[in-house]
Motif scaffolding. Structure first.
Motif: not given
Length: 276
Positions: A101-110, A151-158, A160-164, A240-242
Motif C-alpha cells: 500500500p505504501l508503494l501504491y500511494r507514492i507511485l500514484t501520487f498526483q 523499501v528502497y523504492m519507498i525511501a527514494t521516492r518519498t 524525491k516527493i519531499i524535495f518537489q 502519509d504526510l507528503v
C-alpha cells in the motif's frame, strides 16, 4: 529454566527459520521470548499513528498503512511465539501487506486515473506472484529481494516527493533528516540481523556468561524488530504526510518518539558542523 526439559506448549517447531534466541528459555508458552515481545513495538507505533488520524479528514484509506504496522507486529509476535510454518508465512506476508500500500500511494501520487489503475493492477499481480512462489516453493530469496526493493523504492521516492512538494527549505531539511534517520534505523537493524546469524555461537556463550536480565541485550533479532519498527513508522508517517498535503507546518513534534529527539539531534549536529 533449562530449555532441554521444557515441553513446548505449541509443540515442535515446524518453521524453517529459527533465530539465535534459544527456544522456551523463559516460559513454555513463548518459544522466543524477546523476539516475541519486541515485535509489539510495531503495534504501538501503529496505534499511535491511528490515534493521530482521529481528528483528520479522509482517514479511511490513510489508516491502511498504520493497520499494516499493527499487522506486522501481530504476525511477527505470533511467529516467534509458536515457531510454526503457518505463522512464519503470515509474518512474511504481513511485511508485503505493509509495503505494497505504501508503494501504491507514492507511485500514484498526483497520477492520472489511468496510471493509478495500472499501478494498482501491476502491484497486485507482483504481490500475488511473490507470495504464491514464496509459500508454494518455500523460496526465501524472492521474498527478501522484493521486500528490500520495496523499501528502497519507498525511501527514494518519498525523498524525491519531499524535495518537489516542500518549498520551505527549513521544513524540507527537517523532513529529509527524519527520512535519513528512518533509513539509518533500517540499515542498523539489518546489520543486527546479520550479526545475530553470523555470531550466534558467541552471542549464546555471552548470554550464558552474563545471565539474565543482561543477556536480553544481546538478542540482536529483537533489536532488528525495534529498529525496523522505527524505520517502518517513519516510512508510513512520511508517506502519509507528503501524499495528503499536510506539510504546511512542521509536523516533527507530533511524530512518535524518538523522531522529535532524533530530528533535534541531527539538526544540532549539522548546525555545529556548518559553524566549524
Amino acid at each position: 529454566m533449562d530449555s532441554s526439559t521444557v515441553v513446548p506448549f505449541w509443540g515442535p517447531s515446524t518453521s524453517y527459520l529459527n533465530f539465535c534466541e534459544e527456544d522456551y528459555v523463559v516460559t513454555r508458552f513463548v518459544a522466543e521470548f524477546i523476539n516475541t515481545f519486541s515485535s509489539l513495538i510495531f503495534i504501538i507505533y501503529g496505534i499511535y499513528g491511528l490515534n493521530q488520524l482521529r481528528n483528520k479528514q479522509q482517514t479511511g484509506y490513510r489508516s491502511v498503512s498504520y493497520l499494516g504496522l499493527i499487522g506486522v507486529g501481530v504476525c511477527s509476535a505470533g511467529y516467534h511465539m509458536t515457531l510454526k510454518y503457518h505463522t512464519q508465512m503470515s509474518d512474511e506476508l504481513s511485511m508485503h501487506l505493509l509495503t505494497t500500500p505504501l508503494l501504491y500511494r507514492i507511485l500514484t501520487f498526483q497520477a492520472s486515473p489511468e496510471r493509478t489503475r495500472l499501478v494498482g493492477i501491476v502491484l497486485s499481480i507482483l504481490f500475488t506472484i511473490v507470495m504464491v512462489v514464496h509459500m508454494a516453493m518455500d523460496e526465501f530469496v524472492l521474498h527478501a529481494v522484493s521486500f528490500g526493493l520495496a523499501v528502497y523504492m519507498i525511501a527514494t521516492r518519498t525523498s524525491k516527493i519531499i524535495f518537489q512538494q516542500v518549498t520551505d527549505p527549513t521544513l524540507r531539511k527537517k523532513l529529509r533528516n527524519i527520512s535519513f534517520f528512518g533509513i539509518f534505523c533500517f540499515g542498523l537493524g539489518y546489520s543486527a540481523w546479520l550479526i545475530d546469524e553470523w555470531a550466534c555461537g558467541f552471542l549464546i556463550n555471552t548470554r550464558h556468561a552474563v545471565g539474565l536480565p543482561l543477556a536480553f541485550l544481546t538478542e540482536l533479532h529483537g533489536w532488528w524488530h525495534i529498529l525496523t519498527a522505527i524505520g517502518g513508522y517513519v516510512a508510513v508517517a512520511l508517506v502519509d504526510l507528503v501524499t495528503t498535503g499536510e506539510l504546511h507546518e512542521d509536523p516533527t513534534e507530533h511524530l512518535a518518539w524518538p523522531l522529535p529527539l532524533a530530528a533535534r539531534f541531527i539538526e544540532s549536529q549539522t548546525g555545529s558542523w556548518k559553524q566549524k
